[in-house]
Design a protein around this motif. Sequence first.
Motif, PDB file in Angstrom:
ATOM      1  N   ARG A  12       0.847  -1.207   0.000  1.00  0.00           N
ATOM      2  CA  ARG A  12       0.000   0.000   0.000  1.00  0.00           C
ATOM      3  C   ARG A  12       0.881   1.255   0.000  1.00  0.00           C
ATOM      4  NH1 ARG A  12      -5.438  -0.133  -1.444  1.00  0.00           N
ATOM      5  NH2 ARG A  12      -6.534  -1.796  -0.361  1.00  0.00           N
ATOM      6  N   SER A  13       0.743   2.100   1.013  1.00  0.00           N
ATOM      7  CA  SER A  13       1.488   3.366   1.047  1.00  0.00           C
ATOM      8  C   SER A  13       2.853   3.231   1.695  1.00  0.00           C
ATOM      9  CB  SER A  13       0.672   4.415   1.818  1.00  0.00           C
ATOM     10  OG  SER A  13       0.403   3.970   3.144  1.00  0.00           O
ATOM     11  N   TYR A  14       3.182   2.058   2.221  1.00  0.00           N
ATOM     12  CA  TYR A  14       4.413   1.906   2.993  1.00  0.00           C
ATOM     13  C   TYR A  14       5.537   1.336   2.142  1.00  0.00           C
ATOM     14  CZ  TYR A  14       1.619   2.757   7.151  1.00  0.00           C
ATOM     15  OH  TYR A  14       0.811   3.328   8.099  1.00  0.00           O
ATOM     16  N   GLU A  15       6.620   2.099   2.011  1.00  0.00           N
ATOM     17  CA  GLU A  15       7.812   1.558   1.359  1.00  0.00           C
ATOM     18  C   GLU A  15       8.463   0.524   2.266  1.00  0.00           C
ATOM     19  OE1 GLU A  15      12.038   3.115  -0.611  1.00  0.00           O
ATOM     20  OE2 GLU A  15      10.648   4.526   0.337  1.00  0.00           O
ATOM     21  N   HIS A  16       8.543   0.847   3.551  1.00  0.00           N
ATOM     22  CA  HIS A  16       9.058  -0.108   4.521  1.00  0.00           C
ATOM     23  C   HIS A  16       8.628   0.339   5.916  1.00  0.00           C
ATOM     24  CE1 HIS A  16      11.966  -2.004   7.303  1.00  0.00           C
ATOM     25  NE2 HIS A  16      11.893  -3.007   6.449  1.00  0.00           N
ATOM     26  N   VAL A  17       8.107  -0.592   6.677  1.00  0.00           N
ATOM     27  CA  VAL A  17       7.758  -0.294   8.064  1.00  0.00           C
ATOM     28  C   VAL A  17       7.922  -1.569   8.878  1.00  0.00           C
ATOM     29  CG1 VAL A  17       5.283  -0.786   7.802  1.00  0.00           C
ATOM     30  CG2 VAL A  17       6.057   0.757   9.602  1.00  0.00           C
ATOM     31  N   GLU A  18       8.463  -1.413  10.074  1.00  0.00           N
ATOM     32  CA  GLU A  18       8.538  -2.507  11.038  1.00  0.00           C
ATOM     33  C   GLU A  18       7.856  -2.031  12.308  1.00  0.00           C
ATOM     34  OE1 GLU A  18      11.641  -5.169  11.508  1.00  0.00           O
ATOM     35  OE2 GLU A  18      12.758  -4.534   9.722  1.00  0.00           O
ATOM     36  N   LEU A  19       6.928  -2.844  12.783  1.00  0.00           N
ATOM     37  CA  LEU A  19       6.075  -2.394  13.873  1.00  0.00           C
ATOM     38  C   LEU A  19       5.955  -3.476  14.940  1.00  0.00           C
ATOM     39  CD1 LEU A  19       4.087  -0.164  14.851  1.00  0.00           C
ATOM     40  CD2 LEU A  19       2.299  -1.395  13.596  1.00  0.00           C
ATOM     41  N   PRO A  20       6.462  -3.221  16.149  1.00  0.00           N
ATOM     42  CA  PRO A  20       6.206  -4.165  17.245  1.00  0.00           C
ATOM     43  C   PRO A  20       4.752  -4.041  17.701  1.00  0.00           C
ATOM     44  CG  PRO A  20       7.417  -2.260  18.049  1.00  0.00           C
ATOM     45  CD  PRO A  20       7.304  -2.091  16.565  1.00  0.00           C
ATOM     46  N   LEU A  21       4.129  -5.161  17.950  1.00  0.00           N
ATOM     47  CA  LEU A  21       2.762  -5.182  18.451  1.00  0.00           C
ATOM     48  C   LEU A  21       2.733  -5.961  19.768  1.00  0.00           C
ATOM     49  CD1 LEU A  21       0.897  -5.859  15.083  1.00  0.00           C
ATOM     50  CD2 LEU A  21       0.937  -3.704  16.367  1.00  0.00           C
ATOM     51  N   HIS A  22       1.606  -5.895  20.450  1.00  0.00           N
ATOM     52  CA  HIS A  22       1.520  -6.465  21.787  1.00  0.00           C
ATOM     53  C   HIS A  22       0.162  -7.106  21.991  1.00  0.00           C
ATOM     54  CE1 HIS A  22       4.965  -3.817  22.458  1.00  0.00           C
ATOM     55  NE2 HIS A  22       4.223  -2.831  21.948  1.00  0.00           N
ATOM     56  N   ARG A  23       0.096  -7.945  23.019  1.00  0.00           N
ATOM     57  CA  ARG A  23      -1.193  -8.436  23.470  1.00  0.00           C
ATOM     58  C   ARG A  23      -2.016  -7.263  23.983  1.00  0.00           C
ATOM     59  NH1 ARG A  23      -0.979 -10.953  27.911  1.00  0.00           N
ATOM     60  NH2 ARG A  23      -2.994 -11.990  27.653  1.00  0.00           N
ATOM     61  N   GLY A  24      -3.326  -7.449  24.026  1.00  0.00           N
ATOM     62  CA  GLY A  24      -4.195  -6.387  24.490  1.00  0.00           C
ATOM     63  C   GLY A  24      -4.563  -5.433  23.374  1.00  0.00           C
TER      64      GLY A  24
END
Length: 389
Positions: A12-24
């Motif tokens: 989509r619009s992201y050339e590159h993204v790294e995203l930590p996610l979490h429970r909750g």
Amino acid sequence: MYVDHLQLVDFRSYEHVELPLHRGVTVFVGANGQGKTNLVEAVDYLASLGSHRVSSDAPLVRAGAEQAIVRARVRAGAEDDRAVVLEVEINPGRANRARLNRSPVPRPRELLGILRTVLFAPDDLAIVKGDPAERRRFLDAVVTTRWPRLAGVRGDYDRILRQRNTLLKSLGGRRGQVTAEAAATLDVWNDHLARVGSELLQARLDTLAELMPYASQAYADIAPSNNVALAEYRSRVELPELDHPIGDTGRAALAEALLAAMAERRSDEVARGVSLVGPHRDDVELRLGDLPAKGYASHGESWSYALSLKLGSFHLLQADGVEPVLILDDVFAELDTTRRERLAASVAPAEQLLVTAAVAEDVPEQLVGVRCRVADRTVTPDDQGHRSD
């Protein structure tokens, strides 16, 4: 289960993204067009191998790029630290490729069932207000999320249907006798359609019967109304009376019903050159009390009903022993204060809840968790947000 890391390349619009996610709870806040929905769309894509926004993969690839990559690390749960890495390489015009723990798998379909999601977005209002295809699509999505192998059954049904339609078109316009050879060929395709169609029909009927108690309760919890959310499967085939869950004997009875209907409609199908019998022609009648929801329900009631169907599917999966990721894409802006608070109370216990909103204040404060600002393809944790785990 939950996703603890998401990586996108040319998605989509992201050339590159790294995203930590979490429970909750994680809430993505940003103005329209900034890319917050793209993030949750990517998570759902790894679970369903499809987008809730477009019917083809081409729009998922960033303009100017040849392919996109969606990769996520999925953990089994709070008490199970096992993790797997799912990856899909999206190649418009060519076959997509998939990897599990960095190793190629024969087909992307091999990933189905590892990550389960339930996503609700504004377009899901079409489940209530749209044509029968929207309700079939919703029900089939629940079926394949519960039983991933049914994705293959659905694919087989579509292939058989296309080939049967090709044969019928070649016979189109013949209101007289069809040659014995053509009739024999049509009988073969009838058997195939009835065999695979009965399995799909069985799964739909069982799922709808098990889904509606959860959906009805969700509607009662969210919408301050005396109306009860009800649903009934509507087939163009006279279906036998069956218990749920439907066993092998019941499936055989469904196949016989499909064959009988095809025999009865043969002349019409030949004349029109199209299959008039089968699960592809069915509908689900949604009602609020005694009245059909379509055409009678207000906008708010329709929205609440569609949302309740998705929440019902979420609770059905939980009853199956699965803890899916729940995704609410731009939902709270459409709800009044009462419905917002009721919805928040209903979804807060989810193991992982991903929410998008254009305005932070639209999301009830009881959904405490990580809040991220999304602007210009950049995702930044809000200093005022905090972890819920």
